[in-house]
Design a protein around this motif. Structure first.
Motif, PDB file in Angstrom:
ATOM      1  N   MET A  28      25.797  59.038 164.394  1.00  0.00           N
ATOM      2  CA  MET A  28      25.508  58.259 163.282  1.00  0.00           C
ATOM      3  C   MET A  28      24.658  59.316 162.507  1.00  0.00           C
ATOM      4  SD  MET A  28      24.843  54.608 165.077  1.00  0.00           S
ATOM      5  CE  MET A  28      23.767  53.984 163.406  1.00  0.00           C
ATOM      6  N   THR A  29      24.624  59.291 161.002  1.00  0.00           N
ATOM      7  CA  THR A  29      23.584  59.914 159.974  1.00  0.00           C
ATOM      8  C   THR A  29      22.311  59.327 160.024  1.00  0.00           C
ATOM      9  OG1 THR A  29      24.699  58.698 158.396  1.00  0.00           O
ATOM     10  CG2 THR A  29      25.424  61.088 158.878  1.00  0.00           C
ATOM     11  N   SER A  30      22.269  57.958 160.389  1.00  0.00           N
ATOM     12  CA  SER A  30      21.257  57.214 160.323  1.00  0.00           C
ATOM     13  C   SER A  30      21.290  55.843 161.100  1.00  0.00           C
ATOM     14  CB  SER A  30      20.756  56.873 158.924  1.00  0.00           C
ATOM     15  OG  SER A  30      21.801  55.939 158.502  1.00  0.00           O
ATOM     16  N   ASP A  31      20.190  55.345 161.807  1.00  0.00           N
ATOM     17  CA  ASP A  31      20.301  54.441 162.713  1.00  0.00           C
ATOM     18  C   ASP A  31      19.169  53.422 162.209  1.00  0.00           C
ATOM     19  OD1 ASP A  31      20.695  52.820 164.706  1.00  0.00           O
ATOM     20  OD2 ASP A  31      20.111  53.825 166.253  1.00  0.00           O
ATOM     21  N   ASN A  32      19.500  52.171 162.042  1.00  0.00           N
ATOM     22  CA  ASN A  32      18.459  51.325 161.486  1.00  0.00           C
ATOM     23  C   ASN A  32      18.083  50.272 162.793  1.00  0.00           C
ATOM     24  OD1 ASN A  32      18.474  52.075 158.921  1.00  0.00           O
ATOM     25  ND2 ASN A  32      20.412  51.113 158.530  1.00  0.00           N
ATOM     26  N   LEU A  33      16.838  50.427 163.206  1.00  0.00           N
ATOM     27  CA  LEU A  33      16.387  49.477 164.354  1.00  0.00           C
ATOM     28  C   LEU A  33      15.681  48.208 163.514  1.00  0.00           C
ATOM     29  CD1 LEU A  33      14.709  52.242 166.689  1.00  0.00           C
ATOM     30  CD2 LEU A  33      17.097  51.562 166.237  1.00  0.00           C
ATOM     31  N   TYR A  34      16.664  47.283 163.057  1.00  0.00           N
ATOM     32  CA  TYR A  34      16.296  46.177 162.137  1.00  0.00           C
ATOM     33  C   TYR A  34      15.267  45.464 162.834  1.00  0.00           C
ATOM     34  CZ  TYR A  34      16.855  41.909 159.748  1.00  0.00           C
ATOM     35  OH  TYR A  34      16.671  40.852 159.138  1.00  0.00           O
ATOM     36  N   HIS A  35      15.362  44.975 164.136  1.00  0.00           N
ATOM     37  CA  HIS A  35      14.227  44.043 164.714  1.00  0.00           C
ATOM     38  C   HIS A  35      12.829  44.704 165.157  1.00  0.00           C
ATOM     39  CE1 HIS A  35      18.573  42.401 165.722  1.00  0.00           C
ATOM     40  NE2 HIS A  35      17.741  41.457 165.628  1.00  0.00           N
ATOM     41  N   LEU A  36      12.886  45.956 164.860  1.00  0.00           N
ATOM     42  CA  LEU A  36      11.546  46.564 164.876  1.00  0.00           C
ATOM     43  C   LEU A  36      10.974  47.159 163.558  1.00  0.00           C
ATOM     44  CD1 LEU A  36      12.150  48.744 168.323  1.00  0.00           C
ATOM     45  CD2 LEU A  36      10.730  46.547 167.938  1.00  0.00           C
ATOM     46  N   ALA A  37      11.923  46.902 162.495  1.00  0.00           N
ATOM     47  CA  ALA A  37      11.720  47.490 161.156  1.00  0.00           C
ATOM     48  C   ALA A  37      11.425  49.005 160.947  1.00  0.00           C
ATOM     49  CB  ALA A  37      10.306  46.769 160.663  1.00  0.00           C
ATOM     50  N   LEU A  38      12.190  49.469 161.664  1.00  0.00           N
ATOM     51  CA  LEU A  38      12.085  51.355 161.886  1.00  0.00           C
ATOM     52  C   LEU A  38      13.493  51.737 161.616  1.00  0.00           C
ATOM     53  CD1 LEU A  38       9.893  51.696 165.085  1.00  0.00           C
ATOM     54  CD2 LEU A  38       9.307  52.190 162.733  1.00  0.00           C
ATOM     55  N   SER A  39      13.752  52.863 160.819  1.00  0.00           N
ATOM     56  CA  SER A  39      14.709  53.355 160.781  1.00  0.00           C
ATOM     57  C   SER A  39      14.871  54.961 160.840  1.00  0.00           C
ATOM     58  CB  SER A  39      15.571  53.117 159.283  1.00  0.00           C
ATOM     59  OG  SER A  39      16.536  53.955 159.093  1.00  0.00           O
ATOM     60  N   LYS A 120      17.088  53.488 172.040  1.00  0.00           N
ATOM     61  CA  LYS A 120      17.468  54.210 171.017  1.00  0.00           C
ATOM     62  C   LYS A 120      16.267  54.840 170.125  1.00  0.00           C
ATOM     63  CE  LYS A 120      19.986  51.383 168.550  1.00  0.00           C
ATOM     64  NZ  LYS A 120      20.988  51.186 167.276  1.00  0.00           N
ATOM     65  N   LEU A 121      15.159  54.096 170.178  1.00  0.00           N
ATOM     66  CA  LEU A 121      13.982  54.810 169.383  1.00  0.00           C
ATOM     67  C   LEU A 121      13.628  56.110 170.516  1.00  0.00           C
ATOM     68  CD1 LEU A 121      10.669  52.840 168.618  1.00  0.00           C
ATOM     69  CD2 LEU A 121      10.863  55.037 170.085  1.00  0.00           C
ATOM     70  N   LEU A 122      13.362  55.817 171.605  1.00  0.00           N
ATOM     71  CA  LEU A 122      13.241  57.178 172.384  1.00  0.00           C
ATOM     72  C   LEU A 122      14.224  58.056 172.287  1.00  0.00           C
ATOM     73  CD1 LEU A 122      12.019  55.034 175.497  1.00  0.00           C
ATOM     74  CD2 LEU A 122      10.565  56.012 173.873  1.00  0.00           C
ATOM     75  N   TYR A 123      15.411  57.819 172.345  1.00  0.00           N
ATOM     76  CA  TYR A 123      16.419  58.859 172.069  1.00  0.00           C
ATOM     77  C   TYR A 123      16.413  59.854 170.954  1.00  0.00           C
ATOM     78  CZ  TYR A 123      21.001  60.875 171.138  1.00  0.00           C
ATOM     79  OH  TYR A 123      22.119  61.722 170.861  1.00  0.00           O
TER      80      TYR A 123
END
Length: 258
Positions: A28-39, A120-123
């Motif tokens: 993925m070129t970008s990953d949106n962690l929607y429920h943590l409000a991070l991307s 995913k954040l840690l990855y």
């Protein structure tokens, strides 16, 4: 408390590296962690989270905020513990030095959502150190004095799924007092000492991600005696702090080795 601390130290040793078993994420070129409000498009995950060594999750946002402040104070961290997920009302996320703290709400669906995003954040952060996970919370005990802390590294479901709650004070109840007690006694004989809603999912996801994880919960009552909590708010507040203090012991012990 001292004997329980010996149990949690069993987690020590060579911890495995986190694994993300999804090639689609890697591409993925970008990953949106929607429920943590991070991307990954708007945030530098490596800069923000690469030093994480421990992840502690618990149900209540307020409780986890208090825990984050407690950890920061005990570790001598001066940086304010702000909610990094403040742009959403789904979960709360805090960072106290090498410790990531998050709320997970109630039940399997809720904790599974935040666990996916934390992994995913840690990855994406490319954490250089191996990470250990803890779930901190409360539970119903089986054959234990209320206020007892139970450390779980295994969770069961299977035959217990049908009468998971085994309580008589819910909005619906399709079984008798005798059936309830038979189920709870069977669970006790099989080694179950506490009942709560998130451990099975939490530990399963830790296993899939190849990280060490343990559940530290304090019992609020003995389900073999009652379905209702009768202790005062002051007593419950003191009990709720016990898992946090045990997790802190482990974190301090691990950090002292570096």
């Amino acid at each position: 408390m001292e004997n329980i601390n010996e149990d949690i130290l069993k987690l020590k040793g060579e911890a495995p590296h986190l694994e993300i078993k999804n090639d689609l994420i890697r591409n993925m070129t970008s990953d949106n962690l929607y429920h943590l409000a991070l991307s990954t498009r708007t945030h530098n995950f490596k800069e923000m989270f690469q030093d994480i060594k421990f992840v502690c999750v618990g149900g209540s946002s307020k409780r986890m905020e208090k825990f984050a402040q407690f950890i920061a104070s005990e570790l001598g961290i001066k940086t304010p513990c702000i909610n990094l997920a403040s742009e959403t009302d789904r979960y709360a996320l805090f960072k106290a030095g090498p410790v990531l703290i998050a709320s997970h709400g109630i039940g399997t669906p809720s904790i599974s959502i935040v666990m996916h995003e934390i992994l995913k954040l840690l990855y994406h952060a490319r954490c250089q150190d191996k990470v250990t996970f803890f779930r901190l919370g409360t539970c119903g005990g089986l054959g234990l004095k209320p206020g007892t802390v139970v450390i779980s590294d295994t969770a069961v479901d299977g035959l217990f799924r049908e009468k998971y709650e085994a309580r008589l004070d819910g909005a619906f109840c399709g079984y008798t007092q005798d059936q309830k007690m038979a189920f709870l006694i069977e669970a006790y004989k099989k080694g179950v000492r506490n009942i709560e809603m998130e451990s099975l999912c939490f530990l399963a996801m830790c296993h899939q991600a190849n990280v060490k994880g343990a559940v530290i919960c304090v019992t609020l009552l003995d389900r073999l005696k009652s379905d209702q909590i009768s202790e005062t708010k002051t007593t419950l507040k003191e009990w709720e702090e016990r898992p946090a203090k045990i997790a802190l012991r482990y974190i301090k012990s691990e950090l002292s080795k570096n």
